[in-house]
Enzyme design. Sequence first.
Site, mmCIF file in Angstrom:
data_model
loop_
_atom_site.group_PDB
_atom_site.id
_atom_site.type_symbol
_atom_site.label_atom_id
_atom_site.label_comp_id
_atom_site.label_asym_id
_atom_site.label_seq_id
_atom_site.Cartn_x
_atom_site.Cartn_y
_atom_site.Cartn_z
ATOM 1 C CB SER A 19 -0.876 -0.026 1.258
ATOM 2 O OG SER A 19 -2.079 0.668 1.072
ATOM 3 N NE ARG A 20 -1.212 4.354 -4.009
ATOM 4 C CZ ARG A 20 -2.154 5.027 -4.632
ATOM 5 N NH1 ARG A 20 -1.939 5.503 -5.840
ATOM 6 N NH2 ARG A 20 -3.316 5.236 -4.068
ATOM 7 C CE LYS A 32 -18.946 -3.970 -3.630
ATOM 8 N NZ LYS A 32 -19.200 -2.695 -2.858
HETATM 9 P P1 NAP Z 1 -10.375 2.960 0.151
HETATM 10 O O1 NAP Z 1 -10.603 3.239 1.595
HETATM 11 O O2 NAP Z 1 -10.228 4.111 -0.790
HETATM 12 O O3 NAP Z 1 -9.142 1.988 0.059
HETATM 13 C C1 NAP Z 1 -8.561 1.573 -1.153
HETATM 14 C C2 NAP Z 1 -7.045 1.663 -1.004
HETATM 15 O O4 NAP Z 1 -6.459 1.312 -2.259
HETATM 16 C C3 NAP Z 1 -6.562 3.072 -0.690
HETATM 17 O O5 NAP Z 1 -6.464 3.294 0.688
HETATM 18 C C4 NAP Z 1 -5.231 3.159 -1.405
HETATM 19 O O6 NAP Z 1 -4.168 2.792 -0.509
HETATM 20 C C5 NAP Z 1 -5.313 2.123 -2.501
HETATM 21 N N1 NAP Z 1 -5.497 2.827 -3.783
HETATM 22 C C6 NAP Z 1 -6.342 3.835 -4.063
HETATM 23 N N2 NAP Z 1 -6.209 4.242 -5.327
HETATM 24 C C7 NAP Z 1 -5.230 3.485 -5.856
HETATM 25 C C8 NAP Z 1 -4.622 3.448 -7.118
HETATM 26 N N3 NAP Z 1 -4.988 4.280 -8.100
HETATM 27 N N4 NAP Z 1 -3.646 2.554 -7.335
HETATM 28 C C9 NAP Z 1 -3.260 1.713 -6.353
HETATM 29 N N5 NAP Z 1 -3.802 1.716 -5.119
HETATM 30 C C10 NAP Z 1 -4.782 2.583 -4.882
HETATM 31 O O7 NAP Z 1 -11.595 2.091 -0.439
HETATM 32 P P2 NAP Z 1 -12.404 0.930 0.310
HETATM 33 O O8 NAP Z 1 -13.654 1.467 0.882
HETATM 34 O O9 NAP Z 1 -11.521 0.149 1.168
HETATM 35 O O10 NAP Z 1 -12.874 0.111 -0.968
HETATM 36 C C11 NAP Z 1 -11.985 -0.692 -1.705
HETATM 37 C C12 NAP Z 1 -12.808 -1.743 -2.417
HETATM 38 O O11 NAP Z 1 -13.521 -2.499 -1.441
HETATM 39 C C13 NAP Z 1 -13.882 -1.138 -3.337
HETATM 40 O O12 NAP Z 1 -14.019 -1.889 -4.499
HETATM 41 C C14 NAP Z 1 -15.153 -1.227 -2.522
HETATM 42 O O13 NAP Z 1 -16.304 -1.379 -3.327
HETATM 43 C C15 NAP Z 1 -14.908 -2.489 -1.721
HETATM 44 N N6 NAP Z 1 -15.692 -2.503 -0.481
HETATM 45 C C16 NAP Z 1 -15.757 -1.411 0.333
HETATM 46 C C17 NAP Z 1 -16.577 -1.445 1.463
HETATM 47 C C18 NAP Z 1 -16.705 -0.262 2.418
HETATM 48 O O14 NAP Z 1 -17.620 -0.266 3.258
HETATM 49 N N7 NAP Z 1 -15.849 0.730 2.381
HETATM 50 C C19 NAP Z 1 -17.307 -2.586 1.761
HETATM 51 C C20 NAP Z 1 -17.156 -3.702 0.945
HETATM 52 C C21 NAP Z 1 -16.357 -3.648 -0.175
HETATM 53 P P3 NAP Z 1 -2.717 3.450 -0.703
HETATM 54 O O15 NAP Z 1 -2.935 4.892 -1.058
HETATM 55 O O16 NAP Z 1 -2.037 3.238 0.616
HETATM 56 O O17 NAP Z 1 -2.060 2.681 -1.840
#
Ligand code: NAP
Length: 313
Positions: A40-41, A94
């Site tokens: 993770s970045r 998902k």
């Molecule tokens: P999030 O909080 O934005 O986390 C995603 C992580 O991926 C970021 O913290 C970032 O970490 C990394 N990332 C972001 N953009 C990127 C890029 N362009 N390239 C590489 N790494 C990147 O999102 P999240 O809520 O965890 O959701 C992630 C997935 O899980 C989604 O598909 C979502 O639908 C699914 N999901 C979410 C939930 C929920 O309640 N939030 C529930 C079920 C499923 P770094 O910056 O450290 O790399």
Amino acid sequence: MTTPTDDIRLAIVGLGKIARDQHVPAIAETEGIRLAAVASRNAELDGVAHYATMDEMLEAAPDIEAVALCTPPQVRRAQAALALKAGKHVLLEKPPGATVAELAPLASAARDAGLTLFATWHSRFAPGVEPARAFLAERTIRSVEVEWKEDVRVWHPGQRWIWEPGGLGVFDPGINALSILTYVLPRPFFVTSATLDFPENCAAPIAAEIAFEDTEGVHITAALDFLQTGPQTWDIRVATDTGTLTLSSGGAKLFHDGEPLVEAPEAEYRSIYRRFVALVSAGASDVDVTPLQHVADAFMLGRRRTVDPFEDA
Ligand code: NAP
């Protein structure tokens, strides 16, 4: 009990909200798998090997056997392809990707390499879902209503990717309802019309009304909204020849004509990891794109309306 050395050595890629809230604790509670690294970045976990990117990790830690891709959907295909090429099993959060067509080549690559590809749908593991499927298999279904309304500012604070192309907007949670419906309803169904509300500053919808029909002409409606404050609504109501079946709280609770049939604490991600361990040990994959296909169809057939801009703060 498996010894730790037999455990699948898994890396989480993208340590964001869902990885911290669900994946980390679920992995810790699942036999046969352990968290060996994080890529993770901008985030790391105490006591777990850290790499800034997945590429760096694949290079430096060849003993990693599997990756859980918890990044936004827009970047997942490239990461999955790279991981499979490097001989790793892959678990996809998902929605499994940003397009439907990108999944088939990944599934083929996994099959050709003898690796597991698991496109997870966490809501399918909610405790009311299996009993609902069994109930509906023996009933005549009259109509189905989905109401999936939540507050994006609570559940997705500051997540810009959700408003970008491929981020799905309100379909990010809405696809969870579709993942349940495609599992519990006995017949295939398809979109017949949709209205999608796009904030004028966003590339993804903030609300949607979708109509579906199944192959026997049963009507299904879905109302999705990302601006619901106060009590949150994740309900599916199915009118049948023997009363109404209601799955509520995202599938955690099941009622028949108001009488509770199931009310259990959720353990969706533990079930996901148990299934992943079983798939790896069986040399199998599980890739169902149907929920994503319905979202793509709603975007294809839907009438678009422009609504007020959305500001996160
Ligand atoms: P999030 O909080 O934005 O986390 C995603 C992580 O991926 C970021 O913290 C970032 O970490 C990394 N990332 C972001 N953009 C990127 C890029 N362009 N390239 C590489 N790494 C990147 O999102 P999240 O809520 O965890 O959701 C992630 C997935 O899980 C989604 O598909 C979502 O639908 C699914 N999901 C979410 C939930 C929920 O309640 N939030 C529930 C079920 C499923 P770094 O910056 O450290 O790399």
